[in-house]
Design a protein around this motif. Structure first.
Motif, PDB file in Angstrom:
ATOM      1  N   MET A 255      89.698  53.674  38.854  1.00  0.00           N
ATOM      2  CA  MET A 255      89.738  54.314  37.307  1.00  0.00           C
ATOM      3  C   MET A 255      88.386  55.214  37.324  1.00  0.00           C
ATOM      4  N   TYR A 256      88.282  56.158  36.729  1.00  0.00           N
ATOM      5  CA  TYR A 256      87.204  56.774  36.332  1.00  0.00           C
ATOM      6  C   TYR A 256      85.774  56.061  35.827  1.00  0.00           C
ATOM      7  N   ALA A 257      86.693  54.855  34.827  1.00  0.00           N
ATOM      8  CA  ALA A 257      85.219  54.729  34.569  1.00  0.00           C
ATOM      9  C   ALA A 257      85.050  52.686  34.799  1.00  0.00           C
ATOM     10  N   GLN A 258      84.592  52.183  36.015  1.00  0.00           N
ATOM     11  CA  GLN A 258      85.274  50.736  36.752  1.00  0.00           C
ATOM     12  C   GLN A 258      84.099  50.193  36.562  1.00  0.00           C
ATOM     13  N   MET A 259      82.777  49.925  35.912  1.00  0.00           N
ATOM     14  CA  MET A 259      82.137  49.090  35.726  1.00  0.00           C
ATOM     15  C   MET A 259      81.112  49.020  34.176  1.00  0.00           C
ATOM     16  N   VAL A 260      82.003  48.979  33.111  1.00  0.00           N
ATOM     17  CA  VAL A 260      81.942  49.480  32.111  1.00  0.00           C
ATOM     18  C   VAL A 260      81.219  47.963  31.504  1.00  0.00           C
ATOM     19  N   LYS A 261      79.492  48.032  30.794  1.00  0.00           N
ATOM     20  CA  LYS A 261      79.075  46.686  30.580  1.00  0.00           C
ATOM     21  C   LYS A 261      79.042  46.702  28.856  1.00  0.00           C
ATOM     22  N   SER A 262      80.778  45.766  28.298  1.00  0.00           N
ATOM     23  CA  SER A 262      80.650  45.809  27.097  1.00  0.00           C
ATOM     24  C   SER A 262      79.680  44.530  25.984  1.00  0.00           C
ATOM     25  N   THR A 263      78.957  45.489  25.319  1.00  0.00           N
ATOM     26  CA  THR A 263      78.307  44.537  24.565  1.00  0.00           C
ATOM     27  C   THR A 263      78.086  43.481  23.894  1.00  0.00           C
ATOM     28  N   GLY A 264      79.319  43.182  23.270  1.00  0.00           N
ATOM     29  CA  GLY A 264      80.383  42.096  22.888  1.00  0.00           C
ATOM     30  C   GLY A 264      79.661  40.564  23.881  1.00  0.00           C
ATOM     31  N   THR A 265      79.464  39.178  22.548  1.00  0.00           N
ATOM     32  CA  THR A 265      78.986  38.741  23.250  1.00  0.00           C
ATOM     33  C   THR A 265      80.117  37.585  23.028  1.00  0.00           C
ATOM     34  N   GLY A 266      81.148  37.799  24.148  1.00  0.00           N
ATOM     35  CA  GLY A 266      82.570  36.639  24.008  1.00  0.00           C
ATOM     36  C   GLY A 266      83.285  37.319  22.852  1.00  0.00           C
ATOM     37  N   VAL A 267      84.389  36.734  22.824  1.00  0.00           N
ATOM     38  CA  VAL A 267      85.504  37.226  22.111  1.00  0.00           C
ATOM     39  C   VAL A 267      85.702  36.475  21.105  1.00  0.00           C
ATOM     40  N   LYS A 268      85.375  36.928  19.111  1.00  0.00           N
ATOM     41  CA  LYS A 268      85.359  36.509  18.210  1.00  0.00           C
ATOM     42  C   LYS A 268      86.472  36.241  17.696  1.00  0.00           C
ATOM     43  N   SER A 269      87.098  34.806  17.168  1.00  0.00           N
ATOM     44  CA  SER A 269      88.588  35.003  16.946  1.00  0.00           C
ATOM     45  C   SER A 269      88.282  35.893  15.312  1.00  0.00           C
ATOM     46  N   LEU A 270      89.530  35.897  14.662  1.00  0.00           N
ATOM     47  CA  LEU A 270      89.809  36.533  13.273  1.00  0.00           C
ATOM     48  C   LEU A 270      88.755  35.818  12.373  1.00  0.00           C
ATOM     49  N   ASP A 271      89.014  34.410  12.226  1.00  0.00           N
ATOM     50  CA  ASP A 271      87.744  33.455  11.626  1.00  0.00           C
ATOM     51  C   ASP A 271      86.302  33.647  11.224  1.00  0.00           C
ATOM     52  N   GLU A 272      85.463  33.718  12.499  1.00  0.00           N
ATOM     53  CA  GLU A 272      84.486  33.682  13.198  1.00  0.00           C
ATOM     54  C   GLU A 272      83.669  35.290  12.463  1.00  0.00           C
ATOM     55  N   MET A 273      85.049  36.461  11.942  1.00  0.00           N
ATOM     56  CA  MET A 273      84.121  37.748  11.918  1.00  0.00           C
ATOM     57  C   MET A 273      83.895  37.878  10.337  1.00  0.00           C
ATOM     58  N   GLU A 274      82.676  38.477  10.211  1.00  0.00           N
ATOM     59  CA  GLU A 274      82.470  39.300   8.748  1.00  0.00           C
ATOM     60  C   GLU A 274      84.002  39.816   8.910  1.00  0.00           C
ATOM     61  N   PRO A 275      84.154  40.051   6.752  1.00  0.00           N
ATOM     62  CA  PRO A 275      85.007  41.179   6.191  1.00  0.00           C
ATOM     63  C   PRO A 275      84.795  41.604   7.083  1.00  0.00           C
ATOM     64  N   GLU A 276      84.198  43.044   6.602  1.00  0.00           N
ATOM     65  CA  GLU A 276      84.800  44.429   7.509  1.00  0.00           C
ATOM     66  C   GLU A 276      84.659  44.372   9.494  1.00  0.00           C
ATOM     67  N   GLU A 277      84.511  43.360  10.163  1.00  0.00           N
ATOM     68  CA  GLU A 277      84.418  43.580  11.330  1.00  0.00           C
ATOM     69  C   GLU A 277      86.188  43.041  11.477  1.00  0.00           C
ATOM     70  N   ARG A 278      86.674  42.121  10.360  1.00  0.00           N
ATOM     71  CA  ARG A 278      88.321  41.211  10.909  1.00  0.00           C
ATOM     72  C   ARG A 278      88.992  42.350   9.616  1.00  0.00           C
ATOM     73  N   ALA A 279      88.164  43.190   9.310  1.00  0.00           N
ATOM     74  CA  ALA A 279      88.985  44.486   8.946  1.00  0.00           C
ATOM     75  C   ALA A 279      89.812  45.603  10.247  1.00  0.00           C
ATOM     76  N   PHE A 280      88.053  45.317  10.597  1.00  0.00           N
ATOM     77  CA  PHE A 280      88.523  46.662  11.749  1.00  0.00           C
ATOM     78  C   PHE A 280      89.132  46.481  12.946  1.00  0.00           C
ATOM     79  N   GLN A 281      89.145  44.921  13.279  1.00  0.00           N
ATOM     80  CA  GLN A 281      90.671  44.223  14.264  1.00  0.00           C
ATOM     81  C   GLN A 281      91.492  43.898  13.700  1.00  0.00           C
ATOM     82  N   GLU A 282      92.005  44.196  12.750  1.00  0.00           N
ATOM     83  CA  GLU A 282      93.245  43.981  11.781  1.00  0.00           C
ATOM     84  C   GLU A 282      93.519  44.995  12.354  1.00  0.00           C
ATOM     85  N   LYS A 283      93.008  46.076  11.787  1.00  0.00           N
ATOM     86  CA  LYS A 283      93.273  47.161  12.278  1.00  0.00           C
ATOM     87  C   LYS A 283      93.590  47.970  13.912  1.00  0.00           C
TER      88      LYS A 283
END
Ligand SMILES: [Fe+2]
Ligand SMILES: [Fe+2]
Lengths: 94, 330
Positions: B1-29
């Motif tokens: 893989m050309y991108a081997q150790m990419v640090k993700s800035t997310g803090t754990g994966v949120k469930s859809l219920d935990e998200m604000e409407p904007e983020e939920r719409a994004f994740q649903e897409k």
């Protein structure tokens, strides 16, 4: 740091008779150089017969938030499609 | 893989219920496989992680030109020279497609270059190994481009539109790269005793570094979960590494070459090979800058950037002069 070259959007006509299609972008000092670079990058395998370049800053686009008001009104206008009309078979192809 | 150790800035994966409407719409897409485009709303972590990942991928394409460029003037025939030149030119294009994709996220091309040169952004560990003989050029095409394809094919379906389109273009061009490499290996492996030894030596040196290209083992791959939820990572590192081994071992057998792994054995039960892990200490050392060619690679990029400055500035000045002359004439 030097000034960055402007970004150009590249459009290629793949074959005679087709329209130009957006294929990507690149930086160049001016439009003439952008065409030369586009030729080297985007037509290395016979992909085109004509190139357009447009400075990216010159493009005006719809905003994602306007999607509803701009595009939704056409959804309800089904009479704009030929399949809306029932034409008897005896008439033949129309 | 050309991108081997990419640090993700997310803090754990949120469930859809935990998200604000904007983020939920994004994740649903994302979940519905609808592409995200540059001006759509996106979480800040998604944008930042993508800049890191696409940037690292772009830098790898560009730095990756160096080990192969090393052999252009010394290719054994004019035909091989033209093929290698075309291949290296493709890699420059791949770098450009990816830099353009990253730029849509709000970072400039020059900023990315500066971050590469200052060591703030990385490129794939594989390009820190030297190409010592002509057979290495065969091994690079066969194994390195082969591993890259393994990673890039699924990324054609990634959630970010500009990245996905860049991957589609790149994948169209990659298969020529791997085939020309294997073609060199066939020639060498079926050649004189000395050529055969060279081919085996190239495989010996490039086997484990190629396995490292997929990144650390899943157990040590801390940032994968969020990236997978965002669909900017499609398969796990170990999954792709296994696939690569299963595909490559028969190709080595066909060449009559031996994969440098005593533990390598077909496992009927899992329908794949058992194989040895690469030396992960070496991997982390190379990432930190202690590989055999790290210094040379970065020096070469710095020299090209610094020595090219007057050309970039000169062309800018010329374009401005022409523009002013045109305005004056109107
Ligand atoms: Fe590439
Ligand atoms: Fe390649």
């Amino acid at each position: 740091m030097s000034k960055e070259w402007p970004l150009y959007e590249i459009f290629i006509r793949g074959q005679h008779g087709l329209s130009h299609r957006h294929v990507g972008s690149l930086h160049a000092p001016d439009a003439e150089t952008a065409i030369k670079n586009a030729r080297d990058v985007y037509t290395r395998r016979n992909e085109g017969v004509s190139i357009w370049v447009v400075e990216a800053a010159a493009i005006t686009a719809t905003a994602p938030g306007d999607k509803g008001p701009i595009f939704e009104p056409s959804e309800s206008k089904i009479y704009r499609h030929p399949t809306f009309y029932d034409i008897p078979d005896e008439i033949g192809h129309m | 893989m050309y991108a081997q150790m990419v640090k993700s800035t997310g803090t754990g994966v949120k469930s859809l219920d935990e998200m604000e409407p904007e983020e939920r719409a994004f994740q649903e897409k994302v979940d519905a496989d609808i592409r995200i485009e540059a001006r759509d709303w996106m979480p800040e972590g998604y944008r930042k992680t993508l800049i890191r990942q696409i940037g690292q991928h772009a830098h790898s394409e560009i730095v990756g030109q160096l080990p192969e460029g090393n052999w252009i003037t010394r290719a054994p025939t004019l035909e091989r020279k033209m093929i290698l030149l075309a291949k290296v030119q493709d890699e420059a294009g791949h770098g450009l497609y990816l830099y353009s994709a990253a730029e849509t996220l709000g970072v400039t091309r020059d900023e990315m270059t500066e971050m590469l040169l200052s060591g703030k952004m990385k490129y794939s560990s594989i390009f820190n190994y030297p190409t010592l003989t002509w057979a290495d050029i065969g091994a690079v095409g066969w194994l390195v481009d082969g591993a890259a394809i393994m990673n890039q094919v699924p990324l054609q379906r990634t959630s970010y539109g500009p990245y996905s389109r860049a991957m589609i273009r790149i994948c169209k061009e990659e298969s020529f790269h791997q085939r020309q490499g294997y073609d060199i290996m066939m020639k060498m492996a079926k050649g004189s005793e000395a050529q055969k030894r060279m081919a085996q030596d190239a495989l010996n040196r490039f086997w484990y570094p190629s396995l490292m290209m997929f990144g650390p083992s899943d157990a040590n791959s801390v940032h994968s979960e969020q990236s997978m939820a965002w669909k900017i990572k499609i398969n796990s590192n170990d999954e792709l590494r296994r696939k690569f081994v299963d595909q490559t071992v028969p190709q080595a057998e066909y060449l009559g070459l031996t994969v440098p792994d005593d533990t390598l054995a077909w496992n009927e039960e899992k329908g794949g090979y058992d194989f040895a892990e690469p030396d992960w200490d070496e991997f982390f050392d190379v990432l930190k800058g202690a590989g055999p060619a790290n210094h040379d690679r970065l020096e070469a990029r710095k020299t090209a950037w610094d020595d090219g400055a007057w050309v970039r500035d000169g062309l800018t000045a010329h374009a401005e002069k022409k523009r002013t002359a045109k305005v004056a004439a109107e």
